[in-house]
Design a protein around this motif. Structure first.
Motif, mmCIF file in Angstrom:
data_model
loop_
_atom_site.group_PDB
_atom_site.id
_atom_site.type_symbol
_atom_site.label_atom_id
_atom_site.label_comp_id
_atom_site.label_asym_id
_atom_site.label_seq_id
_atom_site.Cartn_x
_atom_site.Cartn_y
_atom_site.Cartn_z
ATOM 1 N N ILE A 98 47.636 58.508 27.138
ATOM 2 C CA ILE A 98 47.082 59.665 27.314
ATOM 3 C C ILE A 98 46.078 59.520 28.629
ATOM 4 N N SER A 99 46.369 59.948 29.918
ATOM 5 C CA SER A 99 45.699 59.298 30.879
ATOM 6 C C SER A 99 45.797 60.109 32.090
ATOM 7 N N GLY A 122 40.151 62.965 27.425
ATOM 8 C CA GLY A 122 41.834 62.593 26.964
ATOM 9 C C GLY A 122 41.957 63.247 25.711
ATOM 10 N N ASN A 133 47.448 53.896 20.609
ATOM 11 C CA ASN A 133 47.570 54.783 22.012
ATOM 12 C C ASN A 133 46.747 54.128 22.999
ATOM 13 N N ILE A 181 44.542 55.528 25.912
ATOM 14 C CA ILE A 181 43.591 56.607 26.335
ATOM 15 C C ILE A 181 42.780 56.219 27.572
ATOM 16 N N ASN A 233 40.817 59.257 32.227
ATOM 17 C CA ASN A 233 40.569 60.690 31.961
ATOM 18 C C ASN A 233 38.985 60.885 32.737
ATOM 19 N N GLY A 273 37.204 59.523 26.812
ATOM 20 C CA GLY A 273 38.435 59.207 26.174
ATOM 21 C C GLY A 273 38.746 59.989 24.901
ATOM 22 N N ILE A 305 40.901 52.134 24.718
ATOM 23 C CA ILE A 305 40.234 53.282 25.351
ATOM 24 C C ILE A 305 39.334 52.874 26.366
ATOM 25 N N ASN A 327 37.511 55.469 31.211
ATOM 26 C CA ASN A 327 37.269 56.897 31.304
ATOM 27 C C ASN A 327 36.011 57.282 32.107
#
Length: 522
Positions: A186-187, A193, A229, A231, A234, A238, A261, A264
């Motif tokens: 998820i980026s 995110g 995940n 992340i 973003n 995150g 994570i 971000n």
């Protein structure tokens, strides 16, 4: 329905409508639902209908609305939790495998459950990117339930470069969401995110002879888990989670395990409880001695931790009871705090934070704070004032709501780390009640009848405690020393909980077993 090209239509590309008491079971493969004016695909169910879809390798690209819209209404179901005519009665999700959901004018995928309906869905090995809204938007409304599986093992999704959030989850009054995110990337989304907004029910307050009583309408219940995940990159946070209103009960929470994570724009992980609730519960008390200004709080208004520290004159009503577990994650190089737990009054967070790799975050690696949700406590009322002689003053004392955090924090960072790269500047300081309700201090006062013995001190709104891991010297995890700035010096947390200035109290190892039951004073 296989290998069709459905493009350029003035409405939706394809519409499935399951009406009252119908059962639909569709299989799609290799279709293109692209460049339609509205949605690429729209599924709507109503009144006890059941709709199950299996999609493999379908494209939903460049549509003016959402790429895919799933909406259930009125006791109907998209996917099943066990319907005998389908798959032998086993729970069967509506599934998207190797889908391409990109470049749409709305959200990539919008999934909404309404009015007592249910949805069970899954997304595997799909690309959800460059949409003008959110990548995946999830909404649960009144009395509905949803279950989702987003990625699993080697079947993770790539949710990237959406103009909104990568994932946006909203749960509303008396709804339920159970969802798992596994092995996704998820980026590079413009906003967060993952954004979780869990809205609450309402409350009302009625006067009773010895105070007041709260009536709660339950909020939403969410159980969200994230494993393995990535992340990252973003534009905002995150993972950003906010519980509002009477949003949650015991069992609600987030679990993060083995995620990366990093990088971000703001916090890596942000969790907030914000009920907007001020209970205004009160008690009537009389001075201990004539004209002394000394009052003794009833036992039910004293909150203590396992170390003997306490705050008196409190109402421990809990509107947001949240379990938060973060273990074995990498949380590094984010643009603000690595992890920020922001607890509002009437919030109670049970946080189990272990074996995470923090570092390189622009502000604090791990931060805690409190704030007053719902406004300052109203002033106390003097019922019988002292004027000299042998007068006993009687007061109606409005109790303060408190923000509560029970924390287990061990094994975080990479040993040995200096305090500056460990959890330095983490703080339990936060909101305070303004002066004016001095009797709540419980420390006595002057005997001046003109001031009724008032001594004005602000009162800290937070009551935070951390489990002592029993390390050398009895400190809190010697590799991750909690520190706060007291009198211009660094002092380890766990020494003092002070109702006026904040700080953490310690409890013995094993005392903290989340979630602890909330304490509620009517």
């Amino acid at each position: 329905m296989n290998d069709n090209i459905v493009t350029g239509n003035g409405g939706h590309g394809v519409v499935f409508t399951a009406q009252a008491d119908t059962i639909d079971n569709w299989t799609l493969s290799g279709n293109q639902f692209n460049t339609n004016t509205l949605d690429g695909m729209r599924v709507t169910t109503s009144q006890d209908a059941v709709f199950v879809l299996s999609s493999t390798g379908d494209q939903f690209e460049g549509n003016g609305g959402n790429g895919v819209t799933l909406t259930s209404n009125n006791a109907s179901s998209i996917g099943t939790f066990g319907i005998p005519p389908i798959n032998g009665g086993a729970a069967t999700p509506t599934t998207f495998l190797t889908a391409t959901i990109t470049g749409n004018g709305g959200n990539g995928m919008q999934v909404t459950s309404n009015s007592t309906s249910t949805i069970n869905f899954a997304v595997f090995s799909s690309e959800i990117g460059t949409n003008a809204g959110d990548g995946l938007a999830i909404t649960t409304n009144s009395l509905s339930s949803m279950q989702g599986q987003i990625g699993f093992g080697g079947l993770g999704n790539n949710i990237h470069n959406n103009t909104g959030n990568g994932v946006n989850m909203t749960t509303n009054t008396q709804s339920n969401l159970t969802i798992d995110f596994d092995s996704n990337t998820i980026s590079s989304n413009t906003l967060n995110g993952v954004l979780g907004t869990h809205n609450g029910g309402t409350f009302s307050q009625a006067a009773v002879p010895f105070g007041s009583f709260l009536f709660f309408i339950p909020g939403s219940t969410v159980q969200a888990s994230f494993e393995n995940n990535v992340i990252s990159l973003n534009g905002q946070r995150g993972l950003s989670v906010n519980f509002t209103g009477t949003a949650s009960t015991t069992g609600t929470g987030y679990t993060l395990t083995g995620n990366t994570i990093n990088s971000n724009g703001q916090e890596g992980v942000f969790l907030q409880t914000d009920s907007g609730l001020r209970t205004n519960t009160f008690v009537n008390v009389t001075e201990n001695f004539y004209n002394s200004g000394l009052f003794t709080p009833p036992p039910s208004t004293v909150l203590s931790d396992g170390f003997g520290n306490s705050i008196s004159w409190v109402d421990t009503t809990v509107a947001n009871d949240v379990l938060f577990v973060a273990t074995d994650n990498v949380i590094r190089n984010n643009g603000a705090d690595g992890m920020f737990l922001h607890v509002g009054t009437t919030g109670y967070v049970h946080a189990d934070v272990q074996r995470n790799n923090f570092g390189g975050n622009f502000l604090t690696d791990f931060r805690t704070d409190s704030f007053i949700s719902g406004g300052q406590t109203p002033g106390d009322a003097i019922l019988t004032a002292r004027s000299g002689g042998t007068t006993l003053e009687v007061r109606t004392i409005t109790l303060d709501n408190v923000a509560r955090l029970d924390l287990r924090f061990t094994g975080n960072g990479l040993a040995p780390l200096p305090p500056a790269d460990s959890m330095a500047n983490a703080t339990a300081f936060g909101a305070t009640y303004t002066p004016g309700n001095s009797v709540k201090n419980g420390i006595g006062a002057t005997t001046d009848p003109a001031t009724h013995g008032d001594i004005f001190f602000p009162r800290n709104a937070s009551f935070f405690r951390v489990e002592n891991d029993g390390g050398p010297g009895g400190t809190i995890d010697t590799n991750n020393v909690f520190q706060e700035d007291i009198n211009n010096g660094l002092t380890p947390f766990g020494i003092l909980t002070n109702p006026f200035t904040g700080g953490y109290g310690t409890v013995p190892t094993g005392t903290f077993t989340p979630p602890m039951p909330p304490l509620v004073i009517p």
